[in-house]
Design a protein around this motif. Structure first.
Motif, PDB file in Angstrom:
ATOM      1  N   ASP A  49       0.838  -1.202   0.000  1.00  0.00           N
ATOM      2  CA  ASP A  49       0.000   0.000   0.000  1.00  0.00           C
ATOM      3  C   ASP A  49       0.871   1.249   0.000  1.00  0.00           C
ATOM      4  OD1 ASP A  49      -2.465  -1.430   0.255  1.00  0.00           O
ATOM      5  OD2 ASP A  49      -1.967  -1.769   2.367  1.00  0.00           O
ATOM      6  N   PRO A  50       0.397   2.336  -0.640  1.00  0.00           N
ATOM      7  CA  PRO A  50       1.139   3.596  -0.597  1.00  0.00           C
ATOM      8  C   PRO A  50       1.225   4.093   0.850  1.00  0.00           C
ATOM      9  CG  PRO A  50      -0.621   3.674  -2.225  1.00  0.00           C
ATOM     10  CD  PRO A  50      -0.821   2.435  -1.422  1.00  0.00           C
ATOM     11  N   PHE A  51       2.409   4.554   1.266  1.00  0.00           N
ATOM     12  CA  PHE A  51       2.574   5.033   2.633  1.00  0.00           C
ATOM     13  C   PHE A  51       2.251   6.518   2.713  1.00  0.00           C
ATOM     14  CE2 PHE A  51       4.830   7.071   6.079  1.00  0.00           C
ATOM     15  CZ  PHE A  51       4.458   6.285   7.141  1.00  0.00           C
ATOM     16  N   LEU A  52       1.196   6.842   3.438  1.00  0.00           N
ATOM     17  CA  LEU A  52       0.819   8.218   3.764  1.00  0.00           C
ATOM     18  C   LEU A  52       0.423   8.243   5.231  1.00  0.00           C
ATOM     19  CD1 LEU A  52      -1.371   9.086   0.644  1.00  0.00           C
ATOM     20  CD2 LEU A  52       0.924   9.976   1.139  1.00  0.00           C
ATOM     21  N   GLU A  53       0.581   9.399   5.853  1.00  0.00           N
ATOM     22  CA  GLU A  53       0.221   9.570   7.264  1.00  0.00           C
ATOM     23  C   GLU A  53      -1.097  10.323   7.355  1.00  0.00           C
ATOM     24  OE1 GLU A  53       3.579  11.563   9.014  1.00  0.00           O
ATOM     25  OE2 GLU A  53       4.908   9.883   8.582  1.00  0.00           O
ATOM     26  N   VAL A  54      -1.979   9.866   8.225  1.00  0.00           N
ATOM     27  CA  VAL A  54      -3.269  10.527   8.398  1.00  0.00           C
ATOM     28  C   VAL A  54      -3.100  11.682   9.379  1.00  0.00           C
ATOM     29  CG1 VAL A  54      -5.666  10.239   9.140  1.00  0.00           C
ATOM     30  CG2 VAL A  54      -4.539   8.440   7.810  1.00  0.00           C
ATOM     31  N   HIS A  55      -3.545  12.846   8.938  1.00  0.00           N
ATOM     32  CA  HIS A  55      -3.397  14.086   9.709  1.00  0.00           C
ATOM     33  C   HIS A  55      -4.758  14.646  10.069  1.00  0.00           C
ATOM     34  CE1 HIS A  55      -2.195  18.107  10.863  1.00  0.00           C
ATOM     35  NE2 HIS A  55      -2.925  18.613   9.898  1.00  0.00           N
ATOM     36  N   ALA A  73      -4.713  12.748   4.231  1.00  0.00           N
ATOM     37  CA  ALA A  73      -3.532  11.900   4.176  1.00  0.00           C
ATOM     38  C   ALA A  73      -2.377  12.701   3.568  1.00  0.00           C
ATOM     39  CB  ALA A  73      -3.811  10.650   3.356  1.00  0.00           C
ATOM     40  N   LEU A  74      -1.249  12.696   4.269  1.00  0.00           N
ATOM     41  CA  LEU A  74      -0.082  13.475   3.855  1.00  0.00           C
ATOM     42  C   LEU A  74       1.159  12.608   3.767  1.00  0.00           C
ATOM     43  CD1 LEU A  74      -0.506  16.548   6.257  1.00  0.00           C
ATOM     44  CD2 LEU A  74      -1.149  16.427   3.834  1.00  0.00           C
ATOM     45  N   CYS A  75       2.095  13.000   2.895  1.00  0.00           N
ATOM     46  CA  CYS A  75       3.408  12.366   2.897  1.00  0.00           C
ATOM     47  C   CYS A  75       4.123  12.810   4.183  1.00  0.00           C
ATOM     48  CB  CYS A  75       4.206  12.756   1.652  1.00  0.00           C
ATOM     49  SG  CYS A  75       4.707  14.483   1.568  1.00  0.00           S
ATOM     50  N   SER A  76       5.180  12.144   4.520  1.00  0.00           N
ATOM     51  CA  SER A  76       5.902  12.453   5.755  1.00  0.00           C
ATOM     52  C   SER A  76       6.394  13.894   5.781  1.00  0.00           C
ATOM     53  CB  SER A  76       7.088  11.501   5.928  1.00  0.00           C
ATOM     54  OG  SER A  76       6.635  10.178   5.976  1.00  0.00           O
ATOM     55  N   ASN A  77       6.897  14.389   4.655  1.00  0.00           N
ATOM     56  CA  ASN A  77       7.404  15.771   4.619  1.00  0.00           C
ATOM     57  C   ASN A  77       6.298  16.787   4.877  1.00  0.00           C
ATOM     58  OD1 ASN A  77      10.088  15.151   4.211  1.00  0.00           O
ATOM     59  ND2 ASN A  77       9.959  15.351   1.986  1.00  0.00           N
TER      60      ASN A  77
END
Length: 94
Positions: A49-55, A73-77
Motif C-alpha cells: 500500500d502507498p505510505f501516507l500519514e493521516v493528519h 492523508a499526507l506524505c511524511s514531509n
C-alpha cells in the motif's frame, strides 16, 4: 560519562483514541497521493500500500473530531511541515 550537565524532564501526554475506520477512509480518499503537495506516496509499505500519514486538520487535544471530514492523508514531509514548519498553520488551512 558521568552525566554532569544533563537534565532530565518528565512530560505527560494524553493519548486520544483514533478510529481505524476514519484512518482507512482518509487513505482511501487520497488514493496514494499526498493531499498536501499532490505527489505520489513516497514508498509502498510491506503490504504493497502507498505510505501516507493521516493528519487531523484540527488537533484532537484542542477539541478536533476524529471524523472523516477532519482528516487528510499526507506524505511524511508535508505532515512534518504542518506540525513543525514555520508556516505550518497556514499550510494546514490551505
Amino acid at each position: 560519562m558521568n552525566g554532569e550537565g544533563r537534565t532530565s524532564e518528565s512530560r505527560s501526554r494524553t493519548a486520544y483514541q483514533r478510529s481505524e475506520v476514519v484512518r482507512k477512509h482518509a487513505l482511501r480518499v487520497a488514493d496514494g497521493v499526498c493531499q498536501g503537495c499532490s505527489d505520489d506516496a513516497p514508498f509502498l509499505t510491506d503490504g504493497g500500500d502507498p505510505f501516507l500519514e493521516v493528519h487531523h486538520l484540527y488537533r484532537r487535544s484542542e477539541g478536533g473530531a476524529d471524523h472523516p471530514k477532519d482528516v487528510i492523508a499526507l506524505c511524511s514531509n508535508c505532515h512534518r511541515r504542518v506540525q513543525h514548519g514555520r508556516n505550518g498553520g497556514e499550510f494546514n488551512q490551505n
